[in-house]
Design an enzyme around this catalytic site. Structure first.
Site, PDB file in Angstrom:
ATOM      1  N   THR A 238      27.586  33.802  28.854  1.00 22.91           N
ATOM      2  CA  THR A 238      27.338  34.743  27.764  1.00 22.91           C
ATOM      3  C   THR A 238      28.515  35.703  27.640  1.00 22.91           C
ATOM      4  OG1 THR A 238      24.978  34.581  28.155  1.00 22.91           O
ATOM      5  CG2 THR A 238      25.725  36.521  26.922  1.00 22.91           C
TER       6      THR A 238
ATOM      7  N   CYS B  20      50.041  43.835  48.981  1.00 25.18           N
ATOM      8  CA  CYS B  20      49.370  42.585  49.317  1.00 25.18           C
ATOM      9  C   CYS B  20      47.930  42.939  49.652  1.00 25.18           C
ATOM     10  CB  CYS B  20      50.064  41.959  50.515  1.00 25.18           C
ATOM     11  SG  CYS B  20      49.289  40.433  51.009  1.00 25.18           S
TER      12      CYS B  20
ATOM     13  N   GLY C  85      43.024  38.537  33.516  1.00 30.32           N
ATOM     14  CA  GLY C  85      44.280  37.796  33.651  1.00 30.32           C
ATOM     15  C   GLY C  85      44.170  36.645  34.645  1.00 30.32           C
ATOM     16  N   THR C  86      43.508  36.897  35.759  1.00 30.42           N
ATOM     17  CA  THR C  86      43.405  35.864  36.794  1.00 30.42           C
ATOM     18  C   THR C  86      42.680  34.634  36.252  1.00 30.42           C
ATOM     19  OG1 THR C  86      43.390  37.564  38.503  1.00 30.42           O
ATOM     20  CG2 THR C  86      42.506  35.399  39.125  1.00 30.42           C
TER      21      THR C  86
ATOM     22  N   ALA D  70      42.802  43.113  29.492  1.00 30.24           N
ATOM     23  CA  ALA D  70      42.613  44.393  28.785  1.00 30.24           C
ATOM     24  C   ALA D  70      42.906  45.633  29.626  1.00 30.24           C
ATOM     25  CB  ALA D  70      41.182  44.468  28.254  1.00 30.24           C
TER      26      ALA D  70
ATOM     27  N   ASN E  27      55.516  41.874  36.972  1.00 34.51           N
ATOM     28  CA  ASN E  27      54.743  43.082  37.248  1.00 34.51           C
ATOM     29  C   ASN E  27      55.408  44.016  38.259  1.00 34.51           C
ATOM     30  OD1 ASN E  27      53.877  40.527  38.520  1.00 34.51           O
ATOM     31  ND2 ASN E  27      52.791  41.853  39.928  1.00 34.51           N
TER      32      ASN E  27
ATOM     33  N   GLN F  41      51.509  41.579  31.695  1.00 32.51           N
ATOM     34  CA  GLN F  41      52.269  42.837  31.752  1.00 32.51           C
ATOM     35  C   GLN F  41      52.952  43.188  30.435  1.00 32.51           C
ATOM     36  OE1 GLN F  41      52.220  45.227  33.894  1.00 32.51           O
ATOM     37  NE2 GLN F  41      51.125  44.212  35.561  1.00 32.51           N
TER      38      GLN F  41
END
Ligand code: PLP
Length: 401
Positions: A250, A338, A74-75, A213, A154, A192
């Site tokens: 790859t 955090c 996601g990041t 995922a 989230n 999310q």
């Protein structure tokens, strides 16, 4: 006897499903080839990669498989969408619109771009954590190139009106095209929601959409970015010609196969699973209301993920309650989570108008595939006792009585 661990932190991550591991397995040894290799071993891996891309494209309702780019999660998808659009369009405009409740993968990327000369508008949200689509319209300027608003939050589970925002952007883009102004691209962070609820890129009207995922029982470190055809985006990783020159490196074939299969399974089961989760969540919510005084439930009462409950326990520290629950084998997270372990109150709760004091006493309970009714019964038995014990020690609680 060791207590069973009750994991209620599925929004942080979820375990790999055994069926998914099984589907990935051959690509870790027998079919280990590099999809860029011309020989048979490489081409078998290429076939698996193409099939997975087709599956993800179909499940997200993309028009074509080549609109899906595989990333490391996601990041990276968020970074690629935001920085990639900013870099490709900077000659046309340097204004980006986002919301105050985004994940840090979006917020910190925007802050980085501000240092590089871009201007960012951080839209407010209402008390439920929803962005007003008309605020998006009002914030669009001649030099706006990107709007990025998350699909669901989230921390509190509120679902954003993405399709409505998509309509607003489409209307504005029609006017802009005739005025010779640059197109405003629309990205949503669906990390999310993918695998939890229906995610349809056509219905949402987005140009880009991020998924990851490990939030839907697939492997960690793999994600995807949907990029609608003809979206101007520059790569942020440079190297080989992978992913049609948009993301070098790859491809992680076993993880990609796992992600596609995990998404397929999740979407096949999501209606029944969501009904089950919503029932458990409602039972939990009702139980907390009945057994624990002075609590606040955060997030939208209807437009919300079926598995998430954010609860503020007034007059206590969320961290202390989290640790006390952990000792009982119950795993949750704080709203103020955090990476640095700082006690800064959550930016999401703050944006929703919740005071720092109340935000500090907030915990997120996120249910998932392996959560049972017995788990909820046990939490409802333990939680009121722990809250009462911590409040007994709280000068704030005593002062308020
Ligand atoms: N966006 C949202 C809304 C998230 O909840 C998360 C993870 O918690 C991310 C992005 C980052 O995803 P990843 O852990 O795959 O990098």
């Amino acid at each position: 006897m060791k207590k069973k661990t009750i994991y209620l932190d599925y929004n942080a991550t979820s375990p790999l499903r055994p069926e998914v591991l099984h589907a990935m397995e051959p690509y870790l040894h027998d079919t280990f080839g590099n999809p860029s290799s011309m020989h048979a071993t490489g081409q078998k891996a290429r076939k698996a990669l193409d099939d997975a891309r087709e599956t993800v494209a179909r499940l997200l309702h993309a028009a074509r498989p080549d609109e899906i780019i595989f990333t490391a999660g996601g990041t990276e998808s968020d970074n690629m969408a935001i920085k990639g659009t900013a870099l490709a369009n900077k000659a046309k405009g340097k204004h980006i619109i986002t919301s105050q409740i985004e994940h840090h993968a979006v917020l910190y990327t925007c802050e980085y771009l501000e240092k590089e000369g871009f201007e960012v508008t951080y839209l407010p949200v209402d008390n439920y954590g929803r962005v007003n689509p008309e605020d998006v319209r009002r914030s669009i300027r001649p030099d706006t190139i990107l709007v990025t608003i998350m699909h669901a939050n989230n921390e509190v589970g509120t679902i954003e009106p993405i399709a409505e925002i998509g309509k607003v952007i489409k209307e504005e883009n029609t006017k802009r095209a005739s005025a010779g102004l640059p197109k405003v691209y629309f990205h949503t962070d669906a990390v999310q929601t993918a695998g939890k609820i229906e995610v349809d890129v056509q219905e949402l009207g987005v140009d880009m959409l991020s998924i990851s995922a490990h939030k839907f029982y697939g492997p960690k470190g793999i994600g995807a970015l949907y990029i609608k055809r003809v979206t101007a985006i520059q790569p942020i990783l440079h190297g080989g010609h992978h992913e049609r020159n948009r993301r070098a490196g790859t491809e992680n074939v076993p993880a990609i196969v796992g992600m596609a299969y995990a998404l397929e399974l999740a979407l096949k089961e999501h209606s029944a699973e969501n009904a089950r989760l919503a029932k458990l969540r409602d039972k939990f919510e009702a139980g907390v209301k009945e057994k624990v005084p002075a609590v606040i439930f955060n997030g939208h009462p209807v437009e919300r993920l079926p598995n998430t409950l954010s609860i503020s326990f007034t007059c206590i520290e969320g961290e202390s309650l989290l640790l006390a629950l952990d000792l009982e084998g119950i795993e949750v997270s704080t709203g103020s989570a955090c990476a640095s372990g700082s006690l800064e109150p959550s930016h999401v709760l703050k944006a929703m108008g919740i005071s720092a004091e109340v935000a500090q006493g907030t915990l997120r309970f996120s249910l998932g595939h392996y959560t049972t009714e017995e788990d909820i019964d046990r939490v409802l038995e333990v939680l009121p006792r722990l809250v009462a014990r911590l409040r007994e020690m709280s000068p704030l609680w005593k002062a308020a009585r």
